[in-house]
Design a protein around this motif. Structure first.
Motif, PDB file in Angstrom:
ATOM      1  N   ASN A   1    -107.174 -34.172  23.402  1.00 49.89           N
ATOM      2  CA  ASN A   1    -107.624 -32.946  24.294  1.00 49.89           C
ATOM      3  C   ASN A   1    -107.669 -33.819  25.642  1.00 49.89           C
ATOM      4  OD1 ASN A   1    -107.758 -31.564  21.790  1.00 49.89           O
ATOM      5  ND2 ASN A   1    -109.954 -31.755  21.869  1.00 49.89           N
ATOM      6  N   TYR A   2    -107.447 -32.810  26.755  1.00 54.50           N
ATOM      7  CA  TYR A   2    -107.433 -33.373  27.928  1.00 54.50           C
ATOM      8  C   TYR A   2    -107.739 -32.291  28.932  1.00 54.50           C
ATOM      9  CZ  TYR A   2    -102.649 -32.536  28.097  1.00 54.50           C
ATOM     10  OH  TYR A   2    -101.407 -31.784  28.002  1.00 54.50           O
ATOM     11  N   PHE A   3    -108.348 -32.671  29.998  1.00 49.94           N
ATOM     12  CA  PHE A   3    -108.315 -31.785  31.453  1.00 49.94           C
ATOM     13  C   PHE A   3    -108.393 -32.764  32.653  1.00 49.94           C
ATOM     14  CE2 PHE A   3    -112.615 -31.935  29.661  1.00 49.94           C
ATOM     15  CZ  PHE A   3    -113.314 -32.183  30.897  1.00 49.94           C
ATOM     16  N   LEU A   4    -108.241 -32.069  33.761  1.00 50.95           N
ATOM     17  CA  LEU A   4    -108.241 -32.616  35.058  1.00 50.95           C
ATOM     18  C   LEU A   4    -109.533 -32.397  35.825  1.00 50.95           C
ATOM     19  CD1 LEU A   4    -106.846 -34.005  37.358  1.00 50.95           C
ATOM     20  CD2 LEU A   4    -106.136 -31.876  38.041  1.00 50.95           C
ATOM     21  N   ILE A   5    -110.316 -33.464  36.026  1.00 54.31           N
ATOM     22  CA  ILE A   5    -111.650 -33.316  36.642  1.00 54.31           C
ATOM     23  C   ILE A   5    -111.226 -33.730  38.533  1.00 54.31           C
ATOM     24  CG2 ILE A   5    -113.793 -34.273  37.049  1.00 54.31           C
ATOM     25  CD1 ILE A   5    -113.733 -35.151  34.283  1.00 54.31           C
TER      26      ILE A   5
ATOM     27  N   CYS B   1    -116.585 -28.095  23.167  1.00 59.09           N
ATOM     28  CA  CYS B   1    -115.294 -27.929  22.274  1.00 59.09           C
ATOM     29  C   CYS B   1    -115.487 -28.834  21.335  1.00 59.09           C
ATOM     30  CB  CYS B   1    -113.976 -28.418  23.249  1.00 59.09           C
ATOM     31  SG  CYS B   1    -112.632 -28.369  22.761  1.00 59.09           S
ATOM     32  N   MET B   2    -115.767 -30.049  21.311  1.00 62.60           N
ATOM     33  CA  MET B   2    -115.814 -30.611  20.160  1.00 62.60           C
ATOM     34  C   MET B   2    -116.687 -30.284  19.219  1.00 62.60           C
ATOM     35  SD  MET B   2    -113.397 -32.976  20.973  1.00 62.60           S
ATOM     36  CE  MET B   2    -113.719 -34.015  19.308  1.00 62.60           C
ATOM     37  N   THR B   3    -117.863 -29.578  19.242  1.00 62.17           N
ATOM     38  CA  THR B   3    -118.821 -29.001  18.450  1.00 62.17           C
ATOM     39  C   THR B   3    -117.883 -27.798  17.607  1.00 62.17           C
ATOM     40  OG1 THR B   3    -120.824 -29.440  19.667  1.00 62.17           O
ATOM     41  CG2 THR B   3    -121.007 -27.615  18.213  1.00 62.17           C
TER      42      THR B   3
ATOM     43  N   PRO C   1    -105.621 -23.039  14.693  1.00 57.97           N
ATOM     44  CA  PRO C   1    -107.140 -22.749  15.348  1.00 57.97           C
ATOM     45  C   PRO C   1    -107.642 -23.861  16.262  1.00 57.97           C
ATOM     46  CG  PRO C   1    -107.072 -22.083  12.986  1.00 57.97           C
ATOM     47  CD  PRO C   1    -105.913 -22.914  13.443  1.00 57.97           C
ATOM     48  N   VAL C   2    -107.478 -25.052  15.719  1.00 61.19           N
ATOM     49  CA  VAL C   2    -108.008 -26.128  17.028  1.00 61.19           C
ATOM     50  C   VAL C   2    -107.200 -25.939  18.250  1.00 61.19           C
ATOM     51  CG1 VAL C   2    -108.016 -28.592  17.364  1.00 61.19           C
ATOM     52  CG2 VAL C   2    -108.186 -27.764  15.028  1.00 61.19           C
ATOM     53  N   GLY C   3    -106.050 -25.700  18.494  1.00 64.33           N
ATOM     54  CA  GLY C   3    -105.550 -25.178  19.659  1.00 64.33           C
ATOM     55  C   GLY C   3    -105.991 -24.115  20.348  1.00 64.33           C
ATOM     56  N   THR C   4    -106.433 -23.266  19.629  1.00 58.12           N
ATOM     57  CA  THR C   4    -107.010 -22.002  20.164  1.00 58.12           C
ATOM     58  C   THR C   4    -108.374 -22.172  20.696  1.00 58.12           C
ATOM     59  OG1 THR C   4    -106.189 -20.653  18.495  1.00 58.12           O
ATOM     60  CG2 THR C   4    -108.253 -19.572  19.503  1.00 58.12           C
TER      61      THR C   4
ATOM     62  N   ASN D   1    -111.771 -23.514  25.846  1.00 58.37           N
ATOM     63  CA  ASN D   1    -112.559 -24.238  26.377  1.00 58.37           C
ATOM     64  C   ASN D   1    -111.969 -24.582  27.567  1.00 58.37           C
ATOM     65  OD1 ASN D   1    -115.297 -24.575  25.108  1.00 58.37           O
ATOM     66  ND2 ASN D   1    -113.880 -24.554  23.297  1.00 58.37           N
ATOM     67  N   ASN D   2    -110.738 -24.007  28.064  1.00 55.99           N
ATOM     68  CA  ASN D   2    -109.954 -24.403  29.248  1.00 55.99           C
ATOM     69  C   ASN D   2    -109.659 -25.844  29.301  1.00 55.99           C
ATOM     70  OD1 ASN D   2    -110.307 -21.924  30.640  1.00 55.99           O
ATOM     71  ND2 ASN D   2    -112.383 -22.204  31.174  1.00 55.99           N
ATOM     72  N   MET D   3    -109.265 -26.353  28.253  1.00 51.22           N
ATOM     73  CA  MET D   3    -108.655 -27.756  28.103  1.00 51.22           C
ATOM     74  C   MET D   3    -107.235 -27.527  27.601  1.00 51.22           C
ATOM     75  SD  MET D   3    -112.004 -29.572  26.470  1.00 51.22           S
ATOM     76  CE  MET D   3    -111.499 -31.157  26.499  1.00 51.22           C
ATOM     77  N   SER D   4    -106.539 -28.563  27.684  1.00 56.90           N
ATOM     78  CA  SER D   4    -105.257 -28.782  27.069  1.00 56.90           C
ATOM     79  C   SER D   4    -105.396 -29.707  25.984  1.00 56.90           C
ATOM     80  CB  SER D   4    -104.226 -29.451  28.213  1.00 56.90           C
ATOM     81  OG  SER D   4    -104.122 -28.476  29.336  1.00 56.90           O
ATOM     82  N   TYR D   5    -104.076 -29.942  25.305  1.00 53.51           N
ATOM     83  CA  TYR D   5    -104.211 -30.721  23.910  1.00 53.51           C
ATOM     84  C   TYR D   5    -102.614 -31.083  23.668  1.00 53.51           C
ATOM     85  CZ  TYR D   5    -102.441 -26.985  20.881  1.00 53.51           C
ATOM     86  OH  TYR D   5    -101.835 -25.883  20.333  1.00 53.51           O
ATOM     87  N   HIS D   6    -102.534 -32.081  23.137  1.00 49.89           N
ATOM     88  CA  HIS D   6    -101.325 -32.653  22.441  1.00 49.89           C
ATOM     89  C   HIS D   6    -101.441 -33.212  20.957  1.00 49.89           C
ATOM     90  CE1 HIS D   6     -97.262 -34.032  22.905  1.00 49.89           C
ATOM     91  NE2 HIS D   6     -97.667 -35.207  21.984  1.00 49.89           N
ATOM     92  N   SER D   7    -100.904 -32.594  20.088  1.00 45.87           N
ATOM     93  CA  SER D   7    -100.900 -32.793  18.697  1.00 45.87           C
ATOM     94  C   SER D   7     -99.848 -33.978  18.159  1.00 45.87           C
ATOM     95  CB  SER D   7    -100.832 -31.691  17.792  1.00 45.87           C
ATOM     96  OG  SER D   7    -101.705 -30.584  18.276  1.00 45.87           O
ATOM     97  N   TYR D   8    -100.314 -34.848  17.431  1.00 50.61           N
ATOM     98  CA  TYR D   8     -99.499 -35.617  16.771  1.00 50.61           C
ATOM     99  C   TYR D   8     -99.257 -35.125  15.276  1.00 50.61           C
ATOM    100  CZ  TYR D   8    -100.307 -38.291  21.307  1.00 50.61           C
ATOM    101  OH  TYR D   8    -100.319 -38.730  22.547  1.00 50.61           O
TER     102      TYR D   8
END
Length: 65
Positions: free
Chosen positions: A26-30, A46-48, A5-8, A13-20
């Protein structure tokens, strides 16, 4: 721990993520400085949402990471 669900939430929120193993990034391009206020709002939202999900699942974020 089931964290799909975190990835969802991140993708919603139109961001990407990488899990360890015990962490996620979480990241995205500005593309332009004019996008900063939108970026801050997206990250905050997204963090909320992730925090709400964690609370509902008896989890607690590590704010020191």
């Amino acid at each position: 721990m089931y964290t799909k669900p975190v990835g969802t939430i991140v993708r919603k929120n139109n961001m990407s993520y990488h899990s360890y193993a015990d962490d996620a990034l979480n990241y995205f391009l500005i593309k332009a400085s004019s996008e900063w206020s939108d970026a801050v709002a997206r990250v905050d939202k997204c963090m909320t949402e992730i925090g709400d999900w964690m609370s509902m699942n008896s989890l607690k974020p590590n704010h020191e990471k």
